[in-house]
Scaffold this motif. Structure first.
Motif, short mmCIF file in Angstrom:
data_model
loop_
_atom_site.label_atom_id
_atom_site.label_comp_id
_atom_site.label_asym_id
_atom_site.label_seq_id
_atom_site.Cartn_x
_atom_site.Cartn_y
_atom_site.Cartn_z
N PRO A 143 0.85 -0.66 0.02
CA PRO A 143 -0.08 -0.12 -0.19
C PRO A 143 0.65 1.23 0.11
O PRO A 143 0.51 2.36 -0.12
CB PRO A 143 -0.91 -0.66 1.22
N PHE A 144 2.29 1.43 0.62
CA PHE A 144 3.32 2.58 0.90
C PHE A 144 3.55 2.75 -0.37
O PHE A 144 4.75 3.38 -0.86
CB PHE A 144 3.84 2.26 2.17
N GLY A 145 4.11 1.49 -1.35
CA GLY A 145 5.22 1.69 -2.09
C GLY A 145 6.36 1.63 -1.74
O GLY A 145 7.42 2.17 -2.11
N ILE A 146 6.71 0.50 -1.03
CA ILE A 146 7.73 0.17 0.09
C ILE A 146 8.85 -0.12 -1.07
O ILE A 146 10.38 0.12 -1.53
CB ILE A 146 8.32 0.02 0.80
N LYS A 147 8.36 -1.82 -1.85
CA LYS A 147 9.03 -1.89 -3.21
C LYS A 147 8.53 -1.82 -4.24
O LYS A 147 7.94 -1.26 -4.96
CB LYS A 147 8.68 -3.45 -2.26
N PRO A 148 9.63 -2.14 -5.31
CA PRO A 148 9.39 -1.02 -6.70
C PRO A 148 8.64 -2.12 -7.54
O PRO A 148 9.25 -3.29 -7.69
CB PRO A 148 10.65 -0.10 -6.70
N LEU A 149 8.72 -1.44 -9.30
CA LEU A 149 7.57 -2.37 -9.56
C LEU A 149 7.66 -1.55 -11.32
O LEU A 149 7.05 -1.10 -11.20
CB LEU A 149 6.63 -3.58 -9.16
N TYR A 150 8.68 -1.89 -11.72
CA TYR A 150 8.33 -2.11 -13.08
C TYR A 150 7.69 -2.44 -13.97
O TYR A 150 8.25 -3.25 -14.97
CB TYR A 150 9.77 -1.00 -13.85
N TYR A 151 7.20 -1.88 -15.58
CA TYR A 151 6.97 -2.24 -16.53
C TYR A 151 6.95 -1.74 -17.84
O TYR A 151 7.11 -0.61 -17.69
CB TYR A 151 5.51 -3.38 -16.25
N VAL A 152 6.76 -3.06 -18.84
CA VAL A 152 7.65 -2.27 -20.49
C VAL A 152 6.26 -3.12 -20.85
O VAL A 152 6.20 -4.86 -21.80
CB VAL A 152 8.82 -2.62 -20.84
N ASP A 153 4.91 -2.34 -21.46
CA ASP A 153 4.09 -2.98 -22.68
C ASP A 153 4.16 -2.82 -24.34
O ASP A 153 4.21 -2.10 -24.88
CB ASP A 153 3.03 -2.26 -22.08
N THR A 154 5.09 -4.02 -24.66
CA THR A 154 5.77 -3.91 -26.34
C THR A 154 4.94 -4.03 -27.15
O THR A 154 3.67 -4.77 -27.08
CB THR A 154 6.46 -4.72 -26.23
#
Length: 635
Positions: A143-154
């Protein structure tokens, strides 16, 4: 993780292995790479904290039975209530487990409860889980965004996800997002869901991404950290509840099968965490940072006094200006996007020192945003006399403020007092004026902070002014600056950073605080309830000490040791088509002559130029340690 229409070839697996090497610092203990479906492959770098001999990832669940292996999970973070969830899953569903860690509990929770499992988790997490039964991918952040996650939709139907940005860049164009650049100049960081690269996005805090095989990803929030101030809250009861919640949170965050330490500054937040952790672990290893410059910028003496009184072993990291020039490009590489916060520098060296002794550290991030710690939260009290005036008087005072010379006493106050909060407030650090931003940014003034904050203000319509400011900060500054730098600088050294203030139980108490228990009308106190809650736990000389954090002598550096280097960065930057580098040189020259203090403005521009040289034109090469590749599994 990759999901797409293509068959997973040996070439694709080889590319994924190279990409995993770019985040070896996040997981030096083990590496695995598996083909789990015709168009799905997943890899993982592990920093082993819980159940170190088991719980390898990617992890499949259930371990046996007719649906064996239906779910495949990769998970970064910690679930602090995993043992209670495990018992509940066994009791209610007869769940079977093959490991002793939290990863399998998370997979089992999703198996039995689906998306509803997210609301039961107490912890920090970013994970992706593949359901082979429905050919659906789920990815979520805490809920706070302590851990990151990135994404690319190709464009070819592929979806790539990673904990950091660097592994995704081969799938993205180098085209810069002008919206992200404009917001960066305003806010000093790139707010979610943007990144500086147009094709790369961040899953927002409390976000859930769902993608059925062959379809488009759908992103939504499954939760939001809502403040619910209770004007009738009893002070004594709230203080007692907060004290017990903090004790319980620190106890939960200390759970690990590796050595645990804590960061210690001169402020109340980190000192409270250290004090509570020391109750459980005498002779705790604590870590602080300082500088070999003027003592006004060093907190070492105060931290040493606290450590001595609390009985913990303190390890200082002392930062020199020459180290800053060497480390700053590497720091920005780890960030992935520019974050113009000079405190990142001591945090980087602090984490490096801590990693020599422990694998996990506790830290005080989040207390200011949740408990009311920023001095600017007193602004609603200070501007109230003018803000209550009628529109005609306010318009007259606003016109008077415009006519006053810049820097004249009272001008800033009148501007703030006669400007509605949604137009004036977007965080506790406003560095560039709109006119300066328009001067710096090629092509015009760009977009304003309202692009990000308008929806947040709409959500906060029922909150009081202080809680409204907190709502903005929790959903912008906390995720974009505070937690981004905390995660990247700690994981750069394979160090897991945990934040006990950003805990479900602690938030339940802090979310109820009325303004009078955060920033009382009288005096200049901030975090009032928190200070009362830890009185008698932290040393007396810390209880009412003002916030400092790890202050950085950027002003002095840019007038002395870093000035020539900064001129060189501006002179050799390829970002001149995006920002006015002549203006940057002029600001630096005026700063060197002490005609004005432009340190924070210069840090914004310097950080961006370094980022551009690393990630766009490739003129700056960052030297990294060779990836430590562990055993690899192939499927």
């Amino acid at each position: 993780m990759y999901t797409g229409n293509d068959i997973i070839t040996a070439e694709l697996l080889g590319a994924m292995e190279r990409q995993l090497g770019l985040i070896d610092h996040r997981g030096p203990d083990d590496m695995a790479l598996e083909r789990i479906a015709p168009g799905v492959a997943v890899g993982f770098r592990r920093l082993a904290i819980i159940d170190r001999q088991g719980s390898r990832q990617p992890l499949s669940y259930p371990p046996s039975g007719p649906e064996a292996g239906r779910w495949t999970l990769v998970f970064n973070g910690e679930i602090y209530n995993f043992e209670a969830l495990r018992e509940e899953l066994i009791r209610q569903h007869g769940a079977v487990f093959a490991t002793d860690g939290d990863s399998e509990v998370l997979a089992a929770a999703f198996h039995h409860w689906g998306e509803a499992a997210l609301e039961r988790l107490r912890g920090m997490f970013a994970f992706a889980i593949w359901d082979s039964g429905t050919e659906t991918l789920y990815a979520a952040r805490d809920p706070f965004g302590i851990k990151p996650l990135y994404y690319v939709d190709t464009l070819d139907g592929g979806l790539w996800l990673a904990s950091e940005k660097a592994p995704l860049l081969p799938q993205a164009s180098r085209e810069l997002d002008p919206t992200a650049l404009s917001l960066y100049l305003t806010m000093q960081y790139v707010p979610e869901p943007y990144t500086m690269h147009r094709d790369v996005r961040r899953l927002p805090a409390g976000g859930l991404l769902i993608r059925r095989f062959g379809g488009a990803p759908v992103v939504r929030r499954y939760t939001r950290a809502w403040l619910r101030p209770d004007p009738a809250a009893d002070e004594a009861a709230v203080v007692a509840d907060l004290r017990e919640a903090l004790r319980d949170s620190v106890r939960a965050h200390m759970r690990a099968d590796v050595p645990v330490g804590a960061f210690l500054s001169s402020g109340i937040d980190s000192t409270a965490i250290v004090a509570l952790a020391a109750e459980l672990h005498p002779r705790l290893q604590a870590f602080t940072a300082g500088f070999d410059t003027a003592t006004a910028f060093s907190e070492l003496e105060i931290a040493e006094r606290s450590a001595a009184q609390l009985g913990v072993d303190l390890h200082p990291a002392v930062v020199r200006p020459d180290q800053v020039m060497e480390a700053l490009p590497r720091i920005i590489w780890h960030l992935g996007d520019p974050v113009a916060d000079p405190s990142i520098v001591p945090l980087y060296f602090l984490a490096r020192t801590a990693a020599e002794h422990v694998t996990v550290v506790l830290s005080g991030e989040g207390a200011d945003e949740l408990a009311g710690g920023y001095t600017i939260y007193r602004e609603p009290h200070s501007v109230a006399p003018v803000a209550r005036l009628g529109d005609p008087l306010q318009r007259g005072l606003r016109a008077l403020a415009r006519a006053m010379p810049d820097g004249m006493r009272g001008k800033s106050y009148l501007q703030r007092a006669t400007t509605p909060m949604p137009d004036r407030y977007f965080g506790n650090a406003r560095i560039l004026t709109d006119d300066e931003k328009a001067r710096i940014l090629r092509g015009g003034p760009g977009i304003g902070h309202q692009h990000v904050t308008a929806s947040l203000y709409a959500e906060a319509v029922a909150l009081d002014p202080v809680a409204t400011m907190q709502h903005i900060d929790i959903n912008t500054w906390l995720t974009g600056d505070i937690l981004t730098k905390a995660d990247r600088m700690s994981m750069a050294h394979s160090l897991e950073l945990r934040v006990p203030f950003l805990d479900r139980r602690v938030f339940e108490v802090l979310s109820r605080l009325p303004s009078r228990l955060k920033v009382p009308d009288r005096g200049r106190t901030t975090k009032y309830a928190l200070r009362r809650a830890v009185a008698g736990i932290v040393p007396d000389f810390i209880v009412d000490r003002p916030k400092l954090g790890f202050p950085t002598p950027a002003r002095r550096w840019l007038r002395a040791e870093l000035a020539e280097w900064a001129h060189h960065v501006f002179s050799t930057s390829g970002a001149g088509h995006l920002i006015d580098l002549n203006y940057a040189h002029a600001l630096l020259a005026a700063h060197e002559k002490a005609e004005a203090d432009h340190a924070r403005k210069l840090w914004i521009l310097l950080t961006f130029c370094l980022w551009h040289g690393i990630f766009v034109d490739g003129t700056i090469t960052v030297t990294r340690q060779e990836p430590r590749v562990g055993p690899m599994l192939t499927g």
